[in-house]
Design a protein around this motif. Structure first.
Motif, PDB file in Angstrom:
ATOM      1  N   TYR A  11      -3.041   7.555  -3.741  1.00  0.00           N
ATOM      2  CA  TYR A  11      -3.350   7.516  -5.174  1.00  0.00           C
ATOM      3  C   TYR A  11      -3.639   8.900  -5.741  1.00  0.00           C
ATOM      4  CZ  TYR A  11      -3.832   2.486  -4.412  1.00  0.00           C
ATOM      5  OH  TYR A  11      -3.598   1.178  -4.089  1.00  0.00           O
ATOM      6  N   TRP A  31     -13.651  -0.663 -12.512  1.00  0.00           N
ATOM      7  CA  TRP A  31     -12.581  -0.880 -13.490  1.00  0.00           C
ATOM      8  C   TRP A  31     -12.793  -0.075 -14.764  1.00  0.00           C
ATOM      9  CZ3 TRP A  31     -12.491  -6.827 -12.504  1.00  0.00           C
ATOM     10  CH2 TRP A  31     -11.466  -7.114 -11.573  1.00  0.00           C
ATOM     11  N   ASP A  70      -6.909   6.393 -12.208  1.00  0.00           N
ATOM     12  CA  ASP A  70      -7.072   5.101 -12.871  1.00  0.00           C
ATOM     13  C   ASP A  70      -6.484   3.976 -12.028  1.00  0.00           C
ATOM     14  OD1 ASP A  70      -7.821   3.530 -15.321  1.00  0.00           O
ATOM     15  OD2 ASP A  70      -5.684   3.077 -15.251  1.00  0.00           O
ATOM     16  N   GLU A  71      -5.324   4.217 -11.432  1.00  0.00           N
ATOM     17  CA  GLU A  71      -4.714   3.197 -10.582  1.00  0.00           C
ATOM     18  C   GLU A  71      -5.591   2.923  -9.361  1.00  0.00           C
ATOM     19  OE1 GLU A  71      -0.548   2.227  -8.166  1.00  0.00           O
ATOM     20  OE2 GLU A  71      -0.755   4.090  -9.314  1.00  0.00           O
ATOM     21  N   GLN A  84      -3.594   9.808  -9.466  1.00  0.00           N
ATOM     22  CA  GLN A  84      -3.602   8.535 -10.188  1.00  0.00           C
ATOM     23  C   GLN A  84      -4.978   7.877 -10.069  1.00  0.00           C
ATOM     24  OE1 GLN A  84       0.264   6.245  -9.456  1.00  0.00           O
ATOM     25  NE2 GLN A  84       0.230   7.643  -7.710  1.00  0.00           N
ATOM     26  N   GLN A  98      -8.432   0.710 -10.444  1.00  0.00           N
ATOM     27  CA  GLN A  98      -8.002  -0.672 -10.648  1.00  0.00           C
ATOM     28  C   GLN A  98      -7.808  -1.388  -9.310  1.00  0.00           C
ATOM     29  OE1 GLN A  98      -8.108  -1.921 -13.749  1.00  0.00           O
ATOM     30  NE2 GLN A  98      -8.747   0.171 -14.251  1.00  0.00           N
ATOM     31  N   ALA A  99      -7.253  -0.668  -8.344  1.00  0.00           N
ATOM     32  CA  ALA A  99      -7.037  -1.251  -7.013  1.00  0.00           C
ATOM     33  C   ALA A  99      -8.362  -1.549  -6.322  1.00  0.00           C
ATOM     34  CB  ALA A  99      -6.191  -0.308  -6.161  1.00  0.00           C
TER      35      ALA A  99
END
Length: 223
Positions: free
Chosen positions: A118, A173, A123-124, A121, A127-128
């Motif tokens: 990641y 999140w 934000d990803e 990334q 979220q994960a």
């Protein structure tokens, strides 16, 4: 075998099946409950202190060793020992949370490549991780339902653990540090309840000067 003998035998089996979920089966295996609860409590306590930013610590990586061997391996083994004792609830809880801690440690180990996937990334990644945490929230709520007729201490433990997972998921999140800190606060409370439950399991009647009540819920016998 006569009809009378068959009736007596069947009644014995029915009585055993009816009571098997209320009391451990006879075994020479010592109660692994204290080991599982202390392992869970200690690892949860350390990570929760990091989540609230205690002593200025922000990176949680020091918990990896605890998560692998104390919260992970020791608790997983406690779950395995609960199976031959006939304690399905304890076996499921200890084994699952032992696996949780080992899986969490794997995420933080650099050579696992999980966080590296990641890079760039964030934000990803959040979220994960949020999905990961909310899944454990769901699992904990299901365990809470299974504990409603056991004792008040385990109900409190799983209730506050559910809130901890929920707040950590929401905080991850939303990237809201205060929500994550709140999750850390509930995690500390959860850890101390687990310490209490573990000490209660450790203080064996006849071998200790005193005991700690777990708040047993009276179960009506169903014929």
């Amino acid at each position: 075998m006569s009809d009378t003998e068959k009736g007596t035998s069947n009644q014995h089996v029915q009585n055993y099946d009816r009571q098997s979920h209320l009391a451990p089966r006879p075994t020479r295996i010592a109660n692994p409950g204290a080991l599982g609860l202390f392992s869970f409590a200690s690892t949860t306590f350390i990570l929760s202190l990091y989540n609230v930013g205690a002593r200025g610590v922000a990176a949680p990586n020091v918990v990896v060793g605890m998560a692998c061997f104390t919260g992970g391996l020791a608790q997983f083994l406690a779950g395995m020992w609960e199976f031959p004792r006939g304690n399905v609830f304890g076996a499921t809880a200890f084994t699952s949370y032992g696996a949780f801690w080992m899986s969490y440690a794997t995420i933080l180990i650099p050579n696992s490549g999980i966080l590296a996937a990641y890079d760039g990334q964030p934000d990803e990644l959040n979220q994960a991780l949020g999905i990961y945490l909310i899944t454990w929230f769901v699992f904990t709520v299901l365990l809470l339902l299974g504990a409603l007729r056991r004792n008040l201490s385990f109900i409190a433990l799983l209730f506050f653990l559910s809130i901890t997972f929920l707040l950590l998921a929401v905080g991850t999140w939303s990237s809201q540090a205060n929500v994550t800190k709140a999750g850390g606060g509930f995690g500390i409370l959860t850890a101390w309840i687990a310490y209490y439950c573990g000490l209660s399991e450790l203080l064996v009647k006849g071998e200790s000067w005193f005991g700690l009540p777990l708040g047993t819920i009276k179960q009506e016998r169903v014929d």
